[in-house]
Design a protein around this motif. Structure first.
Motif, PDB file in Angstrom:
ATOM      1  N   LEU A 103       0.821  -1.216   0.000  1.00 60.10           N
ATOM      2  CA  LEU A 103       0.000   0.000   0.000  1.00 60.10           C
ATOM      3  C   LEU A 103       0.859   1.272   0.000  1.00 60.10           C
ATOM      4  O   LEU A 103       0.590   2.216  -0.756  1.00 60.10           O
ATOM      5  CB  LEU A 103      -0.904  -0.024   1.236  1.00 60.10           C
ATOM      6  N   PHE A 104       1.886   1.299   0.851  1.00 62.63           N
ATOM      7  CA  PHE A 104       2.684   2.524   0.948  1.00 62.63           C
ATOM      8  C   PHE A 104       3.589   2.701  -0.271  1.00 62.63           C
ATOM      9  O   PHE A 104       3.867   3.837  -0.669  1.00 62.63           O
ATOM     10  CB  PHE A 104       3.475   2.559   2.262  1.00 62.63           C
ATOM     11  N   PHE A 132       2.807  12.239   5.270  1.00 65.03           N
ATOM     12  CA  PHE A 132       1.420  12.536   4.870  1.00 65.03           C
ATOM     13  C   PHE A 132       0.486  12.289   6.056  1.00 65.03           C
ATOM     14  O   PHE A 132       0.804  11.560   6.991  1.00 65.03           O
ATOM     15  CB  PHE A 132       1.004  11.667   3.667  1.00 65.03           C
ATOM     16  N   HIS A 133      -0.681  12.930   5.981  1.00 67.05           N
ATOM     17  CA  HIS A 133      -1.670  12.795   7.049  1.00 67.05           C
ATOM     18  C   HIS A 133      -2.275  11.384   7.043  1.00 67.05           C
ATOM     19  O   HIS A 133      -2.600  10.845   5.986  1.00 67.05           O
ATOM     20  CB  HIS A 133      -2.773  13.845   6.885  1.00 67.05           C
ATOM     21  N   ILE A 182      -5.001   8.575   7.267  1.00 67.35           N
ATOM     22  CA  ILE A 182      -6.389   8.571   6.790  1.00 67.35           C
ATOM     23  C   ILE A 182      -7.384   8.372   7.953  1.00 67.35           C
ATOM     24  O   ILE A 182      -8.558   8.741   7.834  1.00 67.35           O
ATOM     25  CB  ILE A 182      -6.571   7.452   5.721  1.00 67.35           C
ATOM     26  N   LEU A 204       2.108  10.350   9.153  1.00 66.17           N
ATOM     27  CA  LEU A 204       3.050   9.237   8.989  1.00 66.17           C
ATOM     28  C   LEU A 204       4.264   9.720   8.221  1.00 66.17           C
ATOM     29  O   LEU A 204       4.138  10.574   7.335  1.00 66.17           O
ATOM     30  CB  LEU A 204       2.390   8.091   8.209  1.00 66.17           C
ATOM     31  N   ASN A 236       5.184   0.894  15.014  1.00 65.04           N
ATOM     32  CA  ASN A 236       4.649  -0.415  15.360  1.00 65.04           C
ATOM     33  C   ASN A 236       5.406  -1.490  14.581  1.00 65.04           C
ATOM     34  O   ASN A 236       5.683  -1.308  13.392  1.00 65.04           O
ATOM     35  CB  ASN A 236       3.154  -0.479  15.012  1.00 65.04           C
ATOM     36  N   ALA A 254      -0.052  -2.873  10.854  1.00 59.99           N
ATOM     37  CA  ALA A 254      -1.034  -3.301   9.858  1.00 59.99           C
ATOM     38  C   ALA A 254      -0.477  -3.185   8.444  1.00 59.99           C
ATOM     39  O   ALA A 254      -0.805  -3.988   7.566  1.00 59.99           O
ATOM     40  CB  ALA A 254      -2.305  -2.468   9.975  1.00 59.99           C
ATOM     41  N   VAL A 255       0.358  -2.183   8.216  1.00 59.41           N
ATOM     42  CA  VAL A 255       0.956  -1.972   6.880  1.00 59.41           C
ATOM     43  C   VAL A 255       2.438  -2.332   6.973  1.00 59.41           C
ATOM     44  O   VAL A 255       3.189  -1.715   7.740  1.00 59.41           O
ATOM     45  CB  VAL A 255       0.779  -0.516   6.405  1.00 59.41           C
ATOM     46  N   HIS A 275       7.026   2.649   8.894  1.00 66.01           N
ATOM     47  CA  HIS A 275       6.491   4.011   8.991  1.00 66.01           C
ATOM     48  C   HIS A 275       6.498   4.476  10.429  1.00 66.01           C
ATOM     49  O   HIS A 275       6.294   3.696  11.358  1.00 66.01           O
ATOM     50  CB  HIS A 275       5.074   4.094   8.412  1.00 66.01           C
ATOM     51  N   HIS A 334       4.637   6.902  13.103  1.00 61.10           N
ATOM     52  CA  HIS A 334       3.454   7.715  13.395  1.00 61.10           C
ATOM     53  C   HIS A 334       3.902   8.912  14.228  1.00 61.10           C
ATOM     54  O   HIS A 334       4.725   8.766  15.136  1.00 61.10           O
ATOM     55  CB  HIS A 334       2.459   6.942  14.270  1.00 61.10           C
TER      56      HIS A 334
END
Ligand code: 5GP
Ligand code: ZN
Length: 112
Positions: A5-6, A28-29, A31, A40, A85, A93-94, A98, A100
């Protein structure tokens, strides 16, 4: 990586609300924000988890960019949290590394 996804966000296949971009990273913000400020910061190269890199320069850049953006957006002095994470029990999850950055409210500790 085609099914990441990223990586799709980096390639422009999925649009995001960008805050900052250079040759190495993108911010980016989120979602689904968990605080009034939640963005992120991700590397442009695909790294699945924190367990899969020893790139101290890139990891340091993610962190310092989060701090710069928090200052720029005006919530650094009040305070904020940076979180990465890792894997299932860490709540990842992704699977593209990344950071946060959350701020704009009093954050509880310890996290759930
Ligand atoms: P993780 O749980 O892997 O640490 O966090 C992944 C984060 O990515 C979540 O906070 C989630 O809201 C965010 N996210 C997932 N998909 C998208 C998307 O398509 N666009 C944006 N901007 N954020 C996303
Ligand atoms: Zn990726």
């Amino acid at each position: 990586m085609t099914d990441c996804l990223f990586c799709k966000i980096i390639n422009g296949d999925i649009s995001v609300n960008k805050i900052y971009e250079d040759e190495d990273i993108l911010a980016f913000h989120d979602i689904n924000p968990q605080a009034p400020h939640h963005f992120l910061v991700i590397p442009k190269i695909h790294i699945s988890t924190l367990n899969n890199t020893d790139n101290a320069q890139l990891l340091g850049k993610l962190t310092l960019t989060a701090s710069s953006i928090a200052k720029e957006l005006g919530f650094a002095d009040e305070g904020y949290r940076v979180v990465m994470n890792c894997n299932e029990q860490g709540g990842q999850a992704v699977y593209h590394v990344h950071l946060h950055c959350l701020g704009g409210r009093a954050l509880t500790w310890p996290p759930g």
